[in-house]
Design a protein around this motif. Sequence first.
Motif, PDB file in Angstrom:
ATOM      1  N   THR A  81      10.759  -9.680  -4.292  1.00  0.00           N
ATOM      2  CA  THR A  81       9.937 -10.079  -3.150  1.00  0.00           C
ATOM      3  C   THR A  81       8.652 -10.736  -3.668  1.00  0.00           C
ATOM      4  O   THR A  81       8.428 -10.837  -4.866  1.00  0.00           O
ATOM      5  CB  THR A  81       9.578  -8.859  -2.277  1.00  0.00           C
ATOM      6  N   LYS A  82       7.792 -11.147  -2.743  1.00  0.00           N
ATOM      7  CA  LYS A  82       6.528 -11.793  -3.111  1.00  0.00           C
ATOM      8  C   LYS A  82       5.387 -10.785  -3.254  1.00  0.00           C
ATOM      9  O   LYS A  82       4.216 -11.154  -3.174  1.00  0.00           O
ATOM     10  CB  LYS A  82       6.167 -12.842  -2.060  1.00  0.00           C
ATOM     11  N   ALA A  83       5.739  -9.530  -3.485  1.00  0.00           N
ATOM     12  CA  ALA A  83       4.730  -8.473  -3.520  1.00  0.00           C
ATOM     13  C   ALA A  83       3.760  -8.641  -4.690  1.00  0.00           C
ATOM     14  O   ALA A  83       4.161  -8.913  -5.810  1.00  0.00           O
ATOM     15  CB  ALA A  83       5.409  -7.107  -3.594  1.00  0.00           C
ATOM     16  N   GLN A  84       2.464  -8.455  -4.393  1.00  0.00           N
ATOM     17  CA  GLN A  84       1.430  -8.433  -5.420  1.00  0.00           C
ATOM     18  C   GLN A  84       1.311  -7.016  -5.993  1.00  0.00           C
ATOM     19  O   GLN A  84       2.053  -6.116  -5.603  1.00  0.00           O
ATOM     20  CB  GLN A  84       0.094  -8.868  -4.812  1.00  0.00           C
ATOM     21  N   SER A  85       0.373  -6.836  -6.892  1.00  0.00           N
ATOM     22  CA  SER A  85       0.154  -5.500  -7.465  1.00  0.00           C
ATOM     23  C   SER A  85      -0.249  -4.525  -6.365  1.00  0.00           C
ATOM     24  O   SER A  85      -1.195  -4.785  -5.614  1.00  0.00           O
ATOM     25  CB  SER A  85      -0.951  -5.563  -8.527  1.00  0.00           C
ATOM     26  N   PRO A  86       0.458  -3.414  -6.248  1.00  0.00           N
ATOM     27  CA  PRO A  86       0.232  -2.506  -5.118  1.00  0.00           C
ATOM     28  C   PRO A  86      -1.031  -1.670  -5.259  1.00  0.00           C
ATOM     29  O   PRO A  86      -1.514  -1.396  -6.365  1.00  0.00           O
ATOM     30  CB  PRO A  86       1.476  -1.616  -5.145  1.00  0.00           C
ATOM     31  N   ILE A  87      -1.550  -1.246  -4.118  1.00  0.00           N
ATOM     32  CA  ILE A  87      -2.616  -0.258  -4.036  1.00  0.00           C
ATOM     33  C   ILE A  87      -1.955   1.100  -3.793  1.00  0.00           C
ATOM     34  O   ILE A  87      -1.061   1.220  -2.952  1.00  0.00           O
ATOM     35  CB  ILE A  87      -3.595  -0.576  -2.894  1.00  0.00           C
ATOM     36  N   PHE A  88      -2.401   2.115  -4.520  1.00  0.00           N
ATOM     37  CA  PHE A  88      -1.866   3.466  -4.345  1.00  0.00           C
ATOM     38  C   PHE A  88      -2.958   4.367  -3.789  1.00  0.00           C
ATOM     39  O   PHE A  88      -4.127   4.229  -4.127  1.00  0.00           O
ATOM     40  CB  PHE A  88      -1.361   4.031  -5.672  1.00  0.00           C
ATOM     41  N   ILE A  89      -2.545   5.286  -2.937  1.00  0.00           N
ATOM     42  CA  ILE A  89      -3.475   6.267  -2.382  1.00  0.00           C
ATOM     43  C   ILE A  89      -2.887   7.650  -2.627  1.00  0.00           C
ATOM     44  O   ILE A  89      -1.762   7.941  -2.217  1.00  0.00           O
ATOM     45  CB  ILE A  89      -3.693   6.051  -0.870  1.00  0.00           C
ATOM     46  N   CYS A  90      -3.654   8.494  -3.316  1.00  0.00           N
ATOM     47  CA  CYS A  90      -3.172   9.846  -3.586  1.00  0.00           C
ATOM     48  C   CYS A  90      -4.366  10.785  -3.611  1.00  0.00           C
ATOM     49  O   CYS A  90      -5.518  10.359  -3.542  1.00  0.00           O
ATOM     50  CB  CYS A  90      -2.421   9.891  -4.920  1.00  0.00           C
ATOM     51  N   ASN A  91      -4.089  12.081  -3.700  1.00  0.00           N
ATOM     52  CA  ASN A  91      -5.212  13.002  -3.815  1.00  0.00           C
ATOM     53  C   ASN A  91      -5.591  13.188  -5.276  1.00  0.00           C
ATOM     54  O   ASN A  91      -4.841  12.821  -6.185  1.00  0.00           O
ATOM     55  CB  ASN A  91      -4.932  14.347  -3.114  1.00  0.00           C
ATOM     56  N   VAL A  94       0.880  -1.170   0.000  1.00  0.00           N
ATOM     57  CA  VAL A  94       0.000   0.000   0.000  1.00  0.00           C
ATOM     58  C   VAL A  94       0.915   1.217   0.000  1.00  0.00           C
ATOM     59  O   VAL A  94       1.670   1.424   0.947  1.00  0.00           O
ATOM     60  CB  VAL A  94      -0.927   0.019   1.233  1.00  0.00           C
ATOM     61  N   VAL A  95       0.868   1.985  -1.059  1.00  0.00           N
ATOM     62  CA  VAL A  95       1.789   3.110  -1.215  1.00  0.00           C
ATOM     63  C   VAL A  95       1.049   4.419  -0.963  1.00  0.00           C
ATOM     64  O   VAL A  95       0.099   4.753  -1.682  1.00  0.00           O
ATOM     65  CB  VAL A  95       2.429   3.117  -2.616  1.00  0.00           C
ATOM     66  N   LEU A  96       1.477   5.124   0.076  1.00  0.00           N
ATOM     67  CA  LEU A  96       0.884   6.415   0.419  1.00  0.00           C
ATOM     68  C   LEU A  96       1.592   7.497  -0.394  1.00  0.00           C
ATOM     69  O   LEU A  96       2.751   7.810  -0.151  1.00  0.00           O
ATOM     70  CB  LEU A  96       1.040   6.684   1.921  1.00  0.00           C
ATOM     71  N   ALA A  97       0.882   8.063  -1.363  1.00  0.00           N
ATOM     72  CA  ALA A  97       1.506   9.001  -2.304  1.00  0.00           C
ATOM     73  C   ALA A  97       0.933  10.407  -2.168  1.00  0.00           C
ATOM     74  O   ALA A  97       0.889  11.169  -3.127  1.00  0.00           O
ATOM     75  CB  ALA A  97       1.330   8.504  -3.737  1.00  0.00           C
ATOM     76  N   GLY A  98       0.480  10.757  -0.963  1.00  0.00           N
ATOM     77  CA  GLY A  98       0.007  12.119  -0.725  1.00  0.00           C
ATOM     78  C   GLY A  98       1.141  12.996  -0.217  1.00  0.00           C
ATOM     79  O   GLY A  98       2.311  12.626  -0.262  1.00  0.00           O
ATOM     80  N   GLY A 147      -5.214  -0.895  -7.826  1.00  0.00           N
ATOM     81  CA  GLY A 147      -6.168   0.184  -7.572  1.00  0.00           C
ATOM     82  C   GLY A 147      -5.445   1.464  -7.187  1.00  0.00           C
ATOM     83  O   GLY A 147      -4.466   1.432  -6.443  1.00  0.00           O
ATOM     84  N   ILE A 148      -5.932   2.589  -7.723  1.00  0.00           N
ATOM     85  CA  ILE A 148      -5.443   3.905  -7.323  1.00  0.00           C
ATOM     86  C   ILE A 148      -6.606   4.599  -6.630  1.00  0.00           C
ATOM     87  O   ILE A 148      -7.555   5.062  -7.269  1.00  0.00           O
ATOM     88  CB  ILE A 148      -4.947   4.723  -8.524  1.00  0.00           C
ATOM     89  N   LEU A 149      -6.547   4.634  -5.303  1.00  0.00           N
ATOM     90  CA  LEU A 149      -7.615   5.228  -4.497  1.00  0.00           C
ATOM     91  C   LEU A 149      -7.392   6.729  -4.386  1.00  0.00           C
ATOM     92  O   LEU A 149      -6.284   7.175  -4.077  1.00  0.00           O
ATOM     93  CB  LEU A 149      -7.642   4.605  -3.105  1.00  0.00           C
ATOM     94  N   LEU A 150      -8.451   7.501  -4.622  1.00  0.00           N
ATOM     95  CA  LEU A 150      -8.351   8.948  -4.565  1.00  0.00           C
ATOM     96  C   LEU A 150      -8.973   9.459  -3.268  1.00  0.00           C
ATOM     97  O   LEU A 150     -10.163   9.247  -3.013  1.00  0.00           O
ATOM     98  CB  LEU A 150      -9.071   9.577  -5.761  1.00  0.00           C
ATOM     99  N   GLU A 151      -8.155  10.124  -2.458  1.00  0.00           N
ATOM    100  CA  GLU A 151      -8.664  10.765  -1.243  1.00  0.00           C
ATOM    101  C   GLU A 151      -9.328  12.079  -1.633  1.00  0.00           C
ATOM    102  O   GLU A 151      -8.672  12.958  -2.199  1.00  0.00           O
ATOM    103  CB  GLU A 151      -7.527  11.060  -0.278  1.00  0.00           C
ATOM    104  N   PRO A 152     -10.612  12.258  -1.330  1.00  0.00           N
ATOM    105  CA  PRO A 152     -11.266  13.528  -1.673  1.00  0.00           C
ATOM    106  C   PRO A 152     -10.662  14.709  -0.925  1.00  0.00           C
ATOM    107  O   PRO A 152     -10.545  15.801  -1.456  1.00  0.00           O
ATOM    108  CB  PRO A 152     -12.720  13.298  -1.260  1.00  0.00           C
ATOM    109  N   VAL A 153     -10.268  14.470   0.343  1.00  0.00           N
ATOM    110  CA  VAL A 153      -9.597  15.470   1.174  1.00  0.00           C
ATOM    111  C   VAL A 153      -8.559  14.738   2.012  1.00  0.00           C
ATOM    112  O   VAL A 153      -8.701  13.551   2.304  1.00  0.00           O
ATOM    113  CB  VAL A 153     -10.591  16.220   2.094  1.00  0.00           C
ATOM    114  N   GLY A 154      -7.514  15.427   2.407  1.00  0.00           N
ATOM    115  CA  GLY A 154      -6.481  14.809   3.226  1.00  0.00           C
ATOM    116  C   GLY A 154      -6.957  14.616   4.661  1.00  0.00           C
ATOM    117  O   GLY A 154      -7.440  15.565   5.283  1.00  0.00           O
ATOM    118  N   ARG A 155      -6.826  13.400   5.176  1.00  0.00           N
ATOM    119  CA  ARG A 155      -7.218  13.112   6.557  1.00  0.00           C
ATOM    120  C   ARG A 155      -6.141  12.300   7.286  1.00  0.00           C
ATOM    121  O   ARG A 155      -6.434  11.548   8.196  1.00  0.00           O
ATOM    122  CB  ARG A 155      -8.566  12.363   6.588  1.00  0.00           C
ATOM    123  N   ASN A 156      -4.898  12.438   6.854  1.00  0.00           N
ATOM    124  CA  ASN A 156      -3.753  11.800   7.491  1.00  0.00           C
ATOM    125  C   ASN A 156      -3.710  10.298   7.153  1.00  0.00           C
ATOM    126  O   ASN A 156      -4.517   9.785   6.390  1.00  0.00           O
ATOM    127  CB  ASN A 156      -3.751  12.050   9.001  1.00  0.00           C
TER     128      ASN A 156
END
Length: 467
Positions: free
Chosen positions: A46-56, A4-8, A76-85
């Motif tokens: 590594t044994k990593a699967q396809s990552p999930i990304f989270i960005c604004n 899970v990659v936090l890209a904010g 999946g690229i999840l879009l945060e509507p607003v930043g909440r940490n």
Amino acid sequence: MKPVVLAGGTGSRLWPKSRAALPKQFLSLTSDNTMLQDTILRLNGTKAQSPIFICNDAHRFLVAEQLRQKDINHGGILLEPVGRNTAPAIALAALHATMNGEDPVLLVLAADHLIKDEPAFHTAIEKAEKLAEQGKLVTFGIVPDQPHTGYGYIKAGSTLGDGHEVAEFVEKPALETAKEYVDSGDYNWNSGMFMFKASRYLEELEKYSPEMLDVCKRAIDTETPDLDFIRVDHDIFATCPDDSIDYAVMEKTDSAAMVPLDAQWSDVGSWTSLWETAEKDPNGNVSVGDTILENTKNSYVNAEQRLVSVIGLEDVIVVETKDAVMVAHKDDAQSIKNVVNKLKAEKRPEFQFHREVFRPWGSYDSIDNGARFQVKRITVKPGENLSVQMHHHRAEHWIVVSGSANVTIDDKTTLVTENQSVYIPIGAVHALENPGKIPLELIEVQSGAYLGEDDIVRFSDRYGRVE
């Protein structure tokens, strides 16, 4: 194991390279790749699967394009509507990962860290995964090489497999306290990287922050696919409490564990940290780009567009971009954030944008401007097009420098090739497409009473930007 990659985040302490519209995780600061790309590429082996990304939302096309450049598949690229940490962001990822009845081990990573010793990192991941499979919430503790006051610390408790129980999380300490921590050998830096089963994180979040979990569940229940992206409900998510994973879960759970990581790690939080981690010349200098250093020591000089010469200085940071120059003493690099806050308060464009602005179809570079005119160099990638649009206050001249363009004005489409030009009157509905196999380069001359980017009425757009 699913990353899970936090890209904010904005990376304001790395201004003027890092801007709100192009923060440090999307820049090439420590290698030829961007920091986001390196975050995923270092998981090869590594044994990593396809990552999930989270960005604004504003950075969604940057993420998609940088993944495409390296042929990186995503989960999946999840879009945060607003930043909440970080705590709610990770909750969204965990809920998304468990939607189909699966319960993967999540490896939570920041998109803007530097890790030089990848084999050591892989070994630490394997150790952490064993603990995560046992239900532990694992954090990676960086083995300190100096008494750093910019990081939180983790005190190691009793041995637990290949790691330790967490005895205590400690806030960023004063220098003397940091020296005591490092000398004791019992404390590691808090890296902000974690590993746990998705279900275990959600269980602990429900125990300690039930309101946060409830909001995240309701927000993602109505997730909507949008091209490569996954949108959650804006209004619901906006009511979510703002909290970090450390405060919301890790400092409260009795299942916290730590795996030491000694892999030449840095969070690249400032220009000083970039100087510390980079290779230096015999005078202790790090230079990037077209530079000449004379009688200069222990300095970091980064030139993007022009020749930069530094003479007779020591312990300085000099960073030059197309539209800004920043000079600072290394000991005061943290104050760059104050400059960024002033730019933001004054609503100056240097806070948000570079002179060159990237769009999903390509980019534009603002070459010159005056009271009633603006000149841009526009690059359109092969096969891409701009939205069908019109302007209320400006007319435009387009001069093709290389490649070819299909230009539509009202109901007429014309092929415009090198050294040809076309005029778009105020109020005309128009569109631009690159039908060729090479990038389309053109010069755009805007003229009119108002030249702001918000004077665009879009009628259709393949990138989903029509209101």
